[in-house]
Design an enzyme around this catalytic site. Sequence first.
Site, PDB file in Angstrom:
ATOM      1  N   GLY A 208       1.075  -1.348  -0.071  1.00  0.00           N
ATOM      2  CA  GLY A 208       0.129   0.258   0.052  1.00  0.00           C
ATOM      3  C   GLY A 208       1.126   1.148  -0.106  1.00  0.00           C
ATOM      4  O   GLY A 208       2.130   0.996   0.227  1.00  0.00           O
TER       5      GLY A 208
ATOM      6  N   GLU B 187       5.375  -6.261   7.794  1.00  0.00           N
ATOM      7  CA  GLU B 187       5.321  -4.884   8.914  1.00  0.00           C
ATOM      8  C   GLU B 187       5.824  -5.069  10.343  1.00  0.00           C
ATOM      9  O   GLU B 187       5.566  -3.777  10.760  1.00  0.00           O
ATOM     10  CB  GLU B 187       3.327  -5.508   8.607  1.00  0.00           C
ATOM     11  CG  GLU B 187       2.076  -4.910   7.246  1.00  0.00           C
ATOM     12  CD  GLU B 187       2.466  -6.208   6.451  1.00  0.00           C
ATOM     13  OE1 GLU B 187       1.809  -6.206   5.356  1.00  0.00           O
ATOM     14  OE2 GLU B 187       2.878  -7.125   6.676  1.00  0.00           O
TER      15      GLU B 187
END
Length: 382
Positions: free
Chosen positions: A94, A165
Amino acid sequence: MSLTLLTSTYRLRSLSRLQRIQGHMMSSHVEPEVLLEKVGRAGVITMNRPKVLNALNLSMIRQISPQLKKWENDTETDIIIIKGVGGKAFCAGGDIRAVTEAGKLGDSLAQDFFREEYILNNAIGTCRKPYIALIDGITMGGGVGLSVHGRFRVATEKTLFAMPETAIGLFPDVGGGHFLPRLRGKLGLFLALTGFRLKGRDVQRAGVATHFVESKKIPDLERELVELKSSSAENVSRVLDSYQNQSTLDSEKPFVLHQHMSDIDRLFSSSSVEGILQNLKADGSEFSKKQAEILSKMSPTSLKITYKQLQAGASLSLQDVLVMEYRLSQACMRGRDFYEGVRAVLVDRDQNPKWNPSTLEEVSDQSVDQCFSSLGEKDLTF
């Protein structure tokens, strides 16, 4: 040369320069970020931001979502194919930097991006028509969300999969809490906590991809899928199987984690992240030492959130997982580690984040539980 002539020449030059600048600006806007085309009886989604490895932004999500629904309900469309351009990436994630800036300013993008991305992830997971993701190249974070919940995921030797992440103070979102705990043994938890990278055929061996096809065969595969007269899931499966059978590249190599699978299952079986770290340190093998070292660099808060996310997600539907992950995303937006992680890894690139709290022991169960609590009327709804 007269002053008038000089002035008009100057004006003409200025005008042509202005036109060139405007022309350049126009041309840079003309190139759409995502292409949505109907080819035969197939709807084809193409991520078209090769310079940024096809990173997913909100405007792309807002174009893909309604089109996906339209094709799903259209009697003239049998299958949906999603791919990326540029040869390097399917979708590398993203648009995290934009989200970070928005979060710092308290801009609504920090809510809208995650909300709309997760709604799209769910739409892919519930799509009634065969959804085929050609994950040829880097597939991380948001790119995983665009592919892994679909019926078919085709990896190639160029595929590089990771959920990295915890290194930026986030957690493996986009439904990671659903698919990761469903991989064999403790593999999903291992991938989630460490951000370990899987390449090529190993993406399929891990259970992330459904098929492996050599990159050079992908255009032919796509052509054959588009030309299918009857595009049932069985027929799509038959075509994918036949291309997989033609692809022998790296087939003799064992799964990269093959010799470590029993160790991963044993060492990552613990009721806490601290317990996992103790297991790794006590084991003393080279593999264990390396994993302990990797975990020591991750955000302690992210590690604890991720552990609980996967534990809970193992028995939840994709939709319920995404509701939970939306709560977690907003907790990260309110916290500190996400902004510090993005600074250290993506902005300044000093790879030296200062996590707060800086140790696992300082991250209380209460602070972790708060991240999972309901947002009331701001909760994600479908």
